[in-house]
Design a protein around this motif. Structure first.
Motif, PDB file in Angstrom:
ATOM      1  N   SER A 197       3.512  -2.109  -0.403  1.00 49.91           N
ATOM      2  CA  SER A 197       2.646  -1.000  -0.790  1.00 49.91           C
ATOM      3  C   SER A 197       2.040  -0.265   0.398  1.00 49.91           C
ATOM      4  O   SER A 197       1.793   0.928   0.343  1.00 49.91           O
ATOM      5  CB  SER A 197       1.535  -1.504  -1.712  1.00 49.91           C
ATOM      6  OG  SER A 197       0.823  -2.579  -1.124  1.00 49.91           O
ATOM      7  N   GLY A 223       4.552   5.363  -2.645  1.00 53.29           N
ATOM      8  CA  GLY A 223       4.266   6.692  -3.170  1.00 53.29           C
ATOM      9  C   GLY A 223       3.330   6.682  -4.348  1.00 53.29           C
ATOM     10  O   GLY A 223       3.562   7.368  -5.349  1.00 53.29           O
ATOM     11  N   GLN A 224       2.227   5.933  -4.224  1.00 55.20           N
ATOM     12  CA  GLN A 224       1.276   5.820  -5.319  1.00 55.20           C
ATOM     13  C   GLN A 224      -0.155   5.856  -4.805  1.00 55.20           C
ATOM     14  O   GLN A 224      -0.418   5.661  -3.610  1.00 55.20           O
ATOM     15  CB  GLN A 224       1.471   4.488  -6.069  1.00 55.20           C
ATOM     16  CG  GLN A 224       2.778   4.358  -6.808  1.00 55.20           C
ATOM     17  CD  GLN A 224       2.900   2.994  -7.483  1.00 55.20           C
ATOM     18  OE1 GLN A 224       2.115   2.081  -7.227  1.00 55.20           O
ATOM     19  NE2 GLN A 224       3.887   2.864  -8.346  1.00 55.20           N
ATOM     20  N   ASP A 241      -2.350   2.426 -11.370  1.00 52.65           N
ATOM     21  CA  ASP A 241      -1.527   3.110 -10.379  1.00 52.65           C
ATOM     22  C   ASP A 241      -1.116   4.497 -10.876  1.00 52.65           C
ATOM     23  O   ASP A 241      -0.757   4.677 -12.040  1.00 52.65           O
ATOM     24  CB  ASP A 241      -0.271   2.294 -10.076  1.00 52.65           C
ATOM     25  CG  ASP A 241      -0.590   0.965  -9.414  1.00 52.65           C
ATOM     26  OD1 ASP A 241      -1.586   0.891  -8.682  1.00 52.65           O
ATOM     27  OD2 ASP A 241       0.165  -0.013  -9.642  1.00 52.65           O
ATOM     28  N   TYR A 242      -1.162   5.454  -9.958  1.00 56.27           N
ATOM     29  CA  TYR A 242      -0.756   6.826 -10.245  1.00 56.27           C
ATOM     30  C   TYR A 242       0.362   7.212  -9.284  1.00 56.27           C
ATOM     31  O   TYR A 242       0.156   7.218  -8.061  1.00 56.27           O
ATOM     32  CB  TYR A 242      -1.935   7.783 -10.085  1.00 56.27           C
ATOM     33  CG  TYR A 242      -3.040   7.556 -11.086  1.00 56.27           C
ATOM     34  CD1 TYR A 242      -3.080   8.258 -12.288  1.00 56.27           C
ATOM     35  CD2 TYR A 242      -4.047   6.630 -10.830  1.00 56.27           C
ATOM     36  CE1 TYR A 242      -4.096   8.051 -13.216  1.00 56.27           C
ATOM     37  CE2 TYR A 242      -5.069   6.411 -11.751  1.00 56.27           C
ATOM     38  CZ  TYR A 242      -5.081   7.121 -12.936  1.00 56.27           C
ATOM     39  OH  TYR A 242      -6.092   6.897 -13.845  1.00 56.27           O
ATOM     40  N   PRO A 243       1.547   7.539  -9.785  1.00 50.38           N
ATOM     41  CA  PRO A 243       2.624   7.966  -8.886  1.00 50.38           C
ATOM     42  C   PRO A 243       2.343   9.347  -8.325  1.00 50.38           C
ATOM     43  O   PRO A 243       1.895  10.243  -9.049  1.00 50.38           O
ATOM     44  CB  PRO A 243       3.858   7.982  -9.796  1.00 50.38           C
ATOM     45  CG  PRO A 243       3.309   8.189 -11.172  1.00 50.38           C
ATOM     46  CD  PRO A 243       1.967   7.510 -11.195  1.00 50.38           C
ATOM     47  N   GLY A 245       4.602  10.359  -5.456  1.00 53.34           N
ATOM     48  CA  GLY A 245       5.779  10.736  -4.699  1.00 53.34           C
ATOM     49  C   GLY A 245       5.463  10.886  -3.227  1.00 53.34           C
ATOM     50  O   GLY A 245       4.324  10.719  -2.786  1.00 53.34           O
TER      51      GLY A 245
END
Length: 388
Positions: A197, A223-224, A241-243, A245
């Motif tokens: 991560s 990418g989070q 978690d929020y993607p 990119g």
């Protein structure tokens, strides 16, 4: 293990040379823009993290820089007119990468905390109130810490530490070190951020309006953004978690719409700034990306234009500061650029904002990792609201 920020040596194409004319809206030159031409100040070897604070109690905004190459911090005291005294250096641990400021003893004197990436801990330097600092005290964290933030996770008025750890084999984590109120800290409690991560940057705020401090962390390896809600007792709930990119390497928390709701902003090393607007309950909308120049490595938010709206400033791999003017609704205009450092490979890394003069607008300072300098860009605001 020393983490190398992205884009250091491989950005030969498209870089701005120092002193070049930069793009500002309406075809103006940088001299007509928000920031005056930079002034560079020497610091230690391979400067990375930077923070602002009042280290003398004179109500001036001073600078502190973490020097990864020589195990020190540089303190630059402000003369009060936007000019800074020559650095004074103080020892930290091995491989200092990030630095934060806080009053850890509740005595009105500001102290420092520095991540020692090669020592698996943080160094705390207690302030003397005159711009000098005591020898560092080491506190263990997780493996290879690379980000730190200061906040009160228990609502007691005592400051705690949140540290992002890269891990030994990609096993990233957050460590919370609860403060004792006397400049010492309890043993770390770890929270996983997942395999590979790479927790790169931490922001703290009451994101859900509960009165409890929450934590958001940029995870550039996956990418989070991970959001840990605070329980109000010095512990964190499981993350959401929020993607986003790209490669989110830096995170800032700010109210971009003037609604009282905090939003998240990320510097994405894939050439953009990414914005996640908050819903006010600790959750966030899908991200929006805005062009931000070549490989931005750090971001801060503030009203740089004096219009009462939050703007974004980013340190970019194009040896420049990128300014994105806010529209007041959480969206941003095309970037304008201001040179930093001394040449094509000065490698701007971290950025901090503060008012460096008594009456001017919000200014910025950027560390240049390869130049061993800090670039200070003063705001051209004349305090009468005149803006290009």
């Amino acid at each position: 293990m020393r983490r190398l920020r992205l884009g250091q040596a491989a950005l030969a194409a498209g870089l701005l040379a120092a002193g070049s004319v930069v793009a500002v809206p309406g075809g103006a030159s940088a001299a007509d823009g928000v920031f005056a031409p930079k002034t560079d100040y020497p610091v230690g070897h391979n400067p990375r993290g930077i923070a602002v604070g009042d280290f003398t109690g004179r109500h001036r905004t001073d600078l502190v820089v973490a020097n990864a190459g020589d195990g020190t911090v540089s303190v630059l005291l402000n003369h009060g007119d936007g000019k800074f005294a020559a650095q004074r250096t103080f020892p930290a641990g091995a491989g200092p990468s990030a630095v934060a400021v806080g009053d850890f003893r509740g005595n009105g004197v500001q102290d420092l905390v520095v991540t020692d990436q090669d020592d698996d801990g943080v160094s705390v330097l207690l302030g003397n109130g005159d711009g000098t600092f005591q020898p560092p005290t080491h506190f263990a964290t997780g493996p290879h810490p690379d980000a730190v933030a200061v906040g009160d996770f228990r609502g007691t008025g005592t400051l705690d530490l949140a540290v992002g750890n890269l891990g030994n084999t990609g096993d990233g984590s957050i460590s919370l070190l609860l403060g004792n109120g006397d400049g010492t800290f309890q043993a770390p409690v770890g929270y996983s951020t997942g395999a590979n991560s790479n927790p790169a940057s931490i922001g703290l705020a009451d994101l859900g309006g509960t009165g409890h401090l929450d934590l958001a962390v940029a995870l550039d390896g996956v990418g989070q953004v991970a959001v840990f809600r605070g329980n109000g007792d010095g512990t964190l709930a499981a993350p959401t978690d929020y993607p986003v990119g790209g490669v989110p390497v830096s995170l800032a928390v700010a109210d971009l719409r003037g609604t009282g709701t905090d939003d998240l902003v990320l510097a994405d090393a894939d050439n953009s700034a990414r914005v996640l607007l908050g819903n006010g309950d600790g959750t966030f909308q899908p991200e929006h990306a805005y062009a931000a120049g070549t490989s931005p490595l750090s971001v801060t938010a503030g009203d740089f234009t004096g219009h009462g709206r939050r703007d974004l400033a980013l340190a970019t791999g194009g040896n420049s500061l990128a300014l994105l003017r806010g529209n007041g609704d959480g969206s941003f205009q095309a970037p304008e650029f201001y040179p930093t450092g001394s040449g094509d490979f000065s490698t701007p890394e971290y950025i901090a904002a503060g008012r460096f003069t008594r009456h001017g607008g919000l200014d910025v300072a950027v560390t240049n990792a390869q130049d061993n300098t800090v670039s200070v860009l003063l705001n051209t605001d004349d305090c009468h609201g005149h803006r290009p």
